[in-house]
Design a protein around this motif. Structure first.
Motif, PDB file in Angstrom:
ATOM      1  N   ALA A 130       0.821  -1.222   0.000  1.00 59.51           N
ATOM      2  CA  ALA A 130       0.000   0.000   0.000  1.00 59.51           C
ATOM      3  C   ALA A 130       0.852   1.268   0.000  1.00 59.51           C
ATOM      4  CB  ALA A 130      -0.925  -0.012   1.213  1.00 59.51           C
ATOM      5  N   PHE A 131       2.147   1.120  -0.181  1.00 56.63           N
ATOM      6  CA  PHE A 131       3.040   2.292  -0.052  1.00 56.63           C
ATOM      7  C   PHE A 131       2.639   3.417  -1.003  1.00 56.63           C
ATOM      8  CE2 PHE A 131       6.917   4.798  -0.444  1.00 56.63           C
ATOM      9  CZ  PHE A 131       7.254   4.949   0.894  1.00 56.63           C
ATOM     10  N   ASP A 132       2.297   3.065  -2.236  1.00 62.82           N
ATOM     11  CA  ASP A 132       1.951   4.111  -3.215  1.00 62.82           C
ATOM     12  C   ASP A 132       0.454   4.398  -3.281  1.00 62.82           C
ATOM     13  OD1 ASP A 132       4.575   4.587  -4.011  1.00 62.82           O
ATOM     14  OD2 ASP A 132       4.558   2.807  -5.300  1.00 62.82           O
ATOM     15  N   ASN A 133      -0.262   3.886  -2.319  1.00 61.22           N
ATOM     16  CA  ASN A 133      -1.711   4.105  -2.303  1.00 61.22           C
ATOM     17  C   ASN A 133      -2.006   5.484  -1.694  1.00 61.22           C
ATOM     18  OD1 ASN A 133      -4.460   4.071  -1.880  1.00 61.22           O
ATOM     19  ND2 ASN A 133      -4.528   1.917  -1.268  1.00 61.22           N
ATOM     20  N   GLU A 134      -1.820   6.501  -2.518  1.00 62.78           N
ATOM     21  CA  GLU A 134      -1.952   7.884  -2.015  1.00 62.78           C
ATOM     22  C   GLU A 134      -3.321   8.146  -1.410  1.00 62.78           C
ATOM     23  OE1 GLU A 134      -0.677  10.938  -4.722  1.00 62.78           O
ATOM     24  OE2 GLU A 134      -1.763  12.484  -3.582  1.00 62.78           O
ATOM     25  N   LYS A 135      -4.334   7.542  -2.037  1.00 59.77           N
ATOM     26  CA  LYS A 135      -5.701   7.757  -1.546  1.00 59.77           C
ATOM     27  C   LYS A 135      -5.826   7.319  -0.091  1.00 59.77           C
ATOM     28  CE  LYS A 135     -10.030   6.338  -3.446  1.00 59.77           C
ATOM     29  NZ  LYS A 135     -10.555   5.582  -4.589  1.00 59.77           N
ATOM     30  N   TYR A 136      -5.244   6.140   0.224  1.00 58.07           N
ATOM     31  CA  TYR A 136      -5.332   5.631   1.595  1.00 58.07           C
ATOM     32  C   TYR A 136      -4.612   6.564   2.566  1.00 58.07           C
ATOM     33  CZ  TYR A 136      -5.069   2.911   5.774  1.00 58.07           C
ATOM     34  OH  TYR A 136      -5.194   2.532   7.084  1.00 58.07           O
ATOM     35  N   TRP A 137      -3.392   6.971   2.194  1.00 58.82           N
ATOM     36  CA  TRP A 137      -2.595   7.778   3.129  1.00 58.82           C
ATOM     37  C   TRP A 137      -3.134   9.198   3.248  1.00 58.82           C
ATOM     38  CZ3 TRP A 137      -0.119   5.172   6.472  1.00 58.82           C
ATOM     39  CH2 TRP A 137       0.380   3.910   6.156  1.00 58.82           C
ATOM     40  N   GLN A 138      -3.670   9.731   2.152  1.00 56.63           N
ATOM     41  CA  GLN A 138      -4.292  11.067   2.220  1.00 56.63           C
ATOM     42  C   GLN A 138      -5.435  11.050   3.234  1.00 56.63           C
ATOM     43  OE1 GLN A 138      -3.927  14.044   0.753  1.00 56.63           O
ATOM     44  NE2 GLN A 138      -3.118  13.843  -1.318  1.00 56.63           N
ATOM     45  N   LYS A 139      -6.271  10.015   3.143  1.00 54.88           N
ATOM     46  CA  LYS A 139      -7.435   9.922   4.025  1.00 54.88           C
ATOM     47  C   LYS A 139      -6.971   9.716   5.477  1.00 54.88           C
ATOM     48  CE  LYS A 139     -11.824   7.590   4.402  1.00 54.88           C
ATOM     49  NZ  LYS A 139     -12.359   6.291   4.440  1.00 54.88           N
ATOM     50  N   ASP A 140      -5.983   8.839   5.620  1.00 50.29           N
ATOM     51  CA  ASP A 140      -5.502   8.535   6.966  1.00 50.29           C
ATOM     52  C   ASP A 140      -4.892   9.771   7.637  1.00 50.29           C
ATOM     53  OD1 ASP A 140      -4.782   6.357   8.972  1.00 50.29           O
ATOM     54  OD2 ASP A 140      -2.846   7.324   8.630  1.00 50.29           O
ATOM     55  N   ALA A 141      -4.205  10.590   6.830  1.00 47.86           N
ATOM     56  CA  ALA A 141      -3.472  11.728   7.390  1.00 47.86           C
ATOM     57  C   ALA A 141      -4.321  12.992   7.490  1.00 47.86           C
ATOM     58  CB  ALA A 141      -2.245  12.013   6.520  1.00 47.86           C
ATOM     59  N   ALA A 142      -5.549  12.940   6.976  1.00 47.15           N
ATOM     60  CA  ALA A 142      -6.332  14.174   6.818  1.00 47.15           C
ATOM     61  C   ALA A 142      -6.418  15.004   8.098  1.00 47.15           C
ATOM     62  CB  ALA A 142      -7.728  13.828   6.305  1.00 47.15           C
ATOM     63  N   LYS A 143      -6.660  14.354   9.231  1.00 41.17           N
ATOM     64  CA  LYS A 143      -6.882  15.166  10.441  1.00 41.17           C
ATOM     65  C   LYS A 143      -5.597  15.510  11.191  1.00 41.17           C
ATOM     66  CE  LYS A 143      -8.300  11.139  13.175  1.00 41.17           C
ATOM     67  NZ  LYS A 143      -9.443  10.542  13.872  1.00 41.17           N
ATOM     68  N   CYS A 144      -4.479  14.929  10.817  1.00 38.62           N
ATOM     69  CA  CYS A 144      -3.216  15.202  11.518  1.00 38.62           C
ATOM     70  C   CYS A 144      -2.864  16.679  11.364  1.00 38.62           C
ATOM     71  CB  CYS A 144      -2.118  14.321  10.913  1.00 38.62           C
ATOM     72  SG  CYS A 144      -0.463  14.755  11.482  1.00 38.62           S
ATOM     73  N   VAL A 145      -2.409  17.295  12.474  1.00 44.29           N
ATOM     74  CA  VAL A 145      -2.025  18.716  12.414  1.00 44.29           C
ATOM     75  C   VAL A 145      -0.508  18.885  12.490  1.00 44.29           C
ATOM     76  CG1 VAL A 145      -4.235  19.576  13.271  1.00 44.29           C
ATOM     77  CG2 VAL A 145      -2.425  18.997  14.918  1.00 44.29           C
ATOM     78  N   SER A 146       0.219  17.778  12.310  1.00 43.94           N
ATOM     79  CA  SER A 146       1.695  17.814  12.263  1.00 43.94           C
ATOM     80  C   SER A 146       2.309  18.432  13.516  1.00 43.94           C
ATOM     81  CB  SER A 146       2.183  18.584  11.029  1.00 43.94           C
ATOM     82  OG  SER A 146       1.679  17.991   9.863  1.00 43.94           O
ATOM     83  N   CYS A 147       1.697  18.160  14.665  1.00 40.42           N
ATOM     84  CA  CYS A 147       2.214  18.760  15.897  1.00 40.42           C
ATOM     85  C   CYS A 147       3.471  18.046  16.407  1.00 40.42           C
ATOM     86  CB  CYS A 147       1.145  18.738  16.986  1.00 40.42           C
ATOM     87  SG  CYS A 147       0.739  17.071  17.548  1.00 40.42           S
ATOM     88  N   GLY A 148       3.658  16.791  16.000  1.00 38.63           N
ATOM     89  CA  GLY A 148       4.860  16.053  16.413  1.00 38.63           C
ATOM     90  C   GLY A 148       4.751  15.348  17.751  1.00 38.63           C
ATOM     91  N   ILE A 149       3.615  15.494  18.438  1.00 37.10           N
ATOM     92  CA  ILE A 149       3.478  14.894  19.771  1.00 37.10           C
ATOM     93  C   ILE A 149       3.672  13.382  19.712  1.00 37.10           C
ATOM     94  CG2 ILE A 149       1.768  14.347  21.571  1.00 37.10           C
ATOM     95  CD1 ILE A 149       0.747  17.199  21.310  1.00 37.10           C
TER      96      ILE A 149
END
Ligand code: SF4
Ligand code: SF4
Length: 343
Positions: free
Chosen positions: A219-238
């Motif tokens: 699934a590494f190149d499955n951009e659709k999956y990772w886009q959806k999975d990452a949608a709510k992340c705010v990149s805070c690094g916690i």
């Protein structure tokens, strides 16, 4: 096995304090973390489940002065780095976090031996405490471990109510208990076994580690999956700062009026500016950074060191401000055939 009465734990810590800087769980700062024991308070025995800040912070400091330097007309003069730190004892480390330290040891003693980290590790003993009350975000049993795993601790204590049963795991652990009287009887050992069994049964969150080694690369190149999975992340690094197996750091030189120092501090692959200094961040898009975080733990680290760099401690789930959940991510990664179709 030995047995120490609950009321005698302070005495035991005081005995160890003669030879070690003793760290115990504390929430005085507002965030539960390991701090230097004050010589009397053992109330953590009543509230402690796990720390928010992982004990890796006692080996890989969140900020560390590596050495100082000065500059004059002739060039730079470098101060010698500080001597090896004093001996330290971490009391109450949970089995998942002890396992995590074993995992990041592999990086710091790989092709380059990091003396800053390793000198602390070599000078430390880990006194583990069976995790009798895991969180519902814990999933350590999916990763070959469990709440009473003794790998990588020197002693393992199990709370049986008015006393702790003490297993001496290593020679360092045996040395810690030298001169401590009190043997656990059959009844005590049975109580400890029951506590361990009950603890393992409380870890009900599971991930499918059997197929993840196939599903993630597929699934590494499955951009659709990772886009959806990452949608709510705010990149805070916690999730990475508080992950006991994350070890990324940055190094900066600071100088004022000819006097300076080199510092290293925790860094996170979740940040858009990560690796900005040596080059541009190759993962500017957020979904690529989330994919990297997950794959580093579950695909790349096993390729290098033959172990998954996640212990199932659940911190990244408990502390994420937007409820990103790595177990949902891992369990949701499509199977290879489905992954190929969705590209
Ligand atoms: S803690 Fe949550 S929001 Fe912050 S970087 Fe991690 S996944 Fe993203
Ligand atoms: S990825 Fe999450 S669950 Fe796994 S070790 Fe890190 S903080 Fe714990």
């Amino acid at each position: 096995m030995k047995k120490v009465a609950r009321k005698d734990i302070a005495e035991l810590l005081a005995k160890w304090q003669k030879d070690f800087t003793v760290f115990v769980p504390s929430r005085d700062s507002g965030n539960a973390e390991m701090v230097v024991w004050d010589g009397k308070d053992v109330t953590f025995l009543d509230w402690y489940r796990n720390t928010i800040v992982p004990p890796k912070s006692k080996f890989l400091l969140n900020m560390e002065k590596m050495f100082g330097f000065s500059k004059d007309g002739r060039g730079y003069a470098i101060e010698a780095p500080a001597e090896a730190p004093p001996k330290q004892l971490i009391f109450g480390i949970r089995p998942c976090d002890a396992r995590a330290i074993g995992i990041i040891d592999m990086v710091f003693k790989d092709s380059y031996e990091d003396r800053y980290y390793l000198s602390r590790r070599e000078n430390s003993v880990l006194v583990g405490l069976t995790c009798a009350n895991p969180y519902d975000s814990c999933f350590c049993t999916s990763l070959g471990s469990g709440p009473s795993e003794s790998a990588n601790v020197d002693l393992l204590l199990t709370d049986i109510g008015d006393a702790f049963v003490v297993e001496e795991i290593t020679d360092k652990g045996k040395a810690l208990m030298a001169g401590v009287e009190g043997e656990a009887g059959k009844e005590d050992e049975a109580k400890a076994a029951a506590v361990k069994q009950a603890a393992a049964a409380k870890v009900t969150r599971k991930i499918d580690t059997k197929t993840i080694a196939e599903r993630l690369p597929a699934a590494f190149d499955n951009e659709k999956y990772w886009q959806k999975d990452a949608a709510k992340c705010v990149s805070c690094g916690i999730c990475t700062f508080l992950c006991p197996t994350c070890y990324c750091f940055d190094i900066n030189d600071e100088m004022l009026k000819g006097e300076g120092a080199r510092y290293r501090n925790w860094d996170s692959c979740s940040f858009p500016l990560y690796t900005k200094m040596p080059a541009e961040n190759p993962r500017e898009a957020k979904w690529r950074r989330v994919r990297q975080k997950v794959n580093h733990k579950y695909t790349f680290y096993p390729m290098l060191f033959d172990v998954i760099a996640c212990t199932g401690c659940g911190r990244c789930i408990r502390q994420c401000p937007v409820n990103w959940d790595i177990t949902q991510t891992l369990n949701g990664v499509p199977a290879p055939a489905a992954a190929a179709e969705k590209k």
